[in-house]
Enzyme design. Structure first.
Site: not given
Ligand code: DSN
Length: 431
Positions: A67, A69, A213, A240, A243, A249
């Site tokens: 943890y 925080e 974003d 994120t 990707k 993640r």
């Molecule tokens: N789930 C993501 C995507 O596939 O683009 C976006 O949140």
């Protein structure tokens, strides 16, 4: 100076598989099944990727036990020597990779990261200008079904589905009329690039903050293959990490220094409790990789593959939304091209182990679970080493299956070819 720690092999995930196999055969069987699925099939969902093997190692490590925080040097629990090191590394690498003044690497994933920005810098009821969901925006960009859509007043702009263009004059008119506090760009299913200078000038005209974003294309910015909104004076970029970046993640909020304190407080304690330190360790590893020449080469190959795949699909009769792609993804109108809705198209391709996702198209007359298209992207295939010539082959298989969706013999033949083809491209992390 600290003694170097003893190297202990036992904390790495792969070494603990034997215990898992013996002690929980059901979960172990599902794990093996997923490994086989990833190895024997072609992954074309644009938001998915194969993470670096080193990321898998830290994800399954003892950092998950801790943890933490708070932030480095200001934690609410003891024992933070190594978590502080890891989080500082991740933050410093994020600043270097994205050329920004401040980085928060704690958001648990994409939705939390965007919510942290809205809630940290705006008041409920404030107006945000963002792309409509069916035109490529994300749920958190104000879709009425998301909590954010209820909490803030989103004014949503649309795109031209024929060429993908964005009418910046219309957005300017909307901005003057609705006086947004935030102008947001970025997307999850829009295949073209963005004019950051135009967004910034509109925002400046009405005194709004600017945010991108970049969840889908964070890795392409990091690898220098796509433009960086900070170069155009943007205030905030979120992305994120799993990707096109190939990390674990997670999410990051990157911003100018003047927003750092508000945004840090918004992530913790505003929105989240303990960060996932195993994921933050994975983000640190990822951002180290993102600074290499190999990653630069990867990002540029993702785009080459995407453009090749899009052209080959169109040459063979597929109708693409926006008429092509400038990034790593494309959206195929499967109803117009093949007389199949997106659910049916996804299922036919699943049958031959090519994974795509059903996708709504701009102003889709059909519902989200049976929409009019599919979304396809090249980050995962490129990670496995596939090149332009492989994209030509993929396009032919996609077209053959979608044109012969009920012909079992044709589908069996493609499935066999796909499986043999996949053996030539090892999945990182799977021996
Ligand atoms: N789930 C993501 C995507 O596939 O683009 C976006 O949140």
């Amino acid at each position: 100076m600290r003694e170097p720690p003893v190297k202990n092999k036992a904390s790495a995930t792969l070494d603990n598989r034997v215990d898992l196999e013996i002690n929980d055969p059901q979960v172990y069987a599902a794990l093996c099944g997923e490994e086989q699925r990833e190895r024997d099939g072609i992954e074309l969902i644009p938001s998915e990727n194969y993470t670096f093997p080193e990321v898998l190692a830290v994800l399954g490590s003892v950092f998950t036990n801790k943890y933490s925080e708070g932030y480095p040097g200001r934690r609410y629990y003891g024992g933070q020597t190594f978590t502080d090191e890891i989080e500082n590394l991740a933050r410093d690498r994020a600043k270097a990779v994205f050329d920004c003044e401040h980085a928060n690497v704690q958001p648990l994933s994409g939705s939390a990261m965007n919510q942290a920005v809205y809630l940290g810098l705006l008041n409920p009821g404030d107006t945000i200008l963002a792309m409509d969901l069916s035109h490529g925006g994300h749920l958190t960009h104000g879709a009425p079904v998301s909590h954010m859509g209820k909490l803030f007043n989103f004014v949503r702009y649309i795109t031209n589905p024929v060429d993908g263009s964005i009418d910046y004059d219309q957005i300017r008119a909307d901005a003057i009329l609705h006086k947004p506090k935030l102008v947001l760009c970025g997307y999850t299913s829009y295949p073209r690039d963005l004019d950051y200078a135009a967004f910034k000038s509109i925002a400046d005209e009405v005194g709004a903050l600017t945010m991108t974003d970049a969840s889908h294309f964070g890795g392409l910015i990091a690898g220098g293959a796509m433009r960086n909104p900070f170069d155009y004076g943007f205030d905030i970029v979120t992305t994120t990490t799993h990707k096109s970046l190939r990390g674990p993640r997670g999410g990051m909020v990157l911003c100018r220094k003047k927003f750092a304190s508000k945004l840090d407080k918004s992530v913790f304690p505003g929105l989240q409790g303990g960060p996932h330190m195993n994921a933050i360790a994975g983000i640190a590893v990822t951002l180290g990789k993102a600074q290499t020449a190999e990653f630069e080469q990867y990002a540029s190959q993702v785009l080459k593959n995407s453009k090749t795949l899009a052209s080959a699909l169109m040459d063979q009769g597929a109708e693409l939304i926006a008429g092509g792609t400038d990034n790593h993804m494309m959206v195929v109108d499967t109803v117009k091209s093949f007389g199949l809705d997106g659910k049916a198209a996804e299922e036919v391709l699943d049958r031959v182990q090519i994974t795509t996702n059903k996708q709504i198209i701009p102003d889709d007359p059909n519902p989200p679970l049976k929409p009019s298209g599919i979304r396809i992207g090249t980050p995962a295939a490129t990670t496995r080493g596939m090149l332009e010539s492989d994209m030509q082959l993929l396009a032919t298989w996609l077209i053959t299956c979608l044109n012969n969706s009920t012909d079992e013999a044709v589908l069996d033949d493609v499935a066999e070819q796909v499986q043999a083809f996949c053996q030539k491209f090892p999945v990182p992390g799977l021996s």
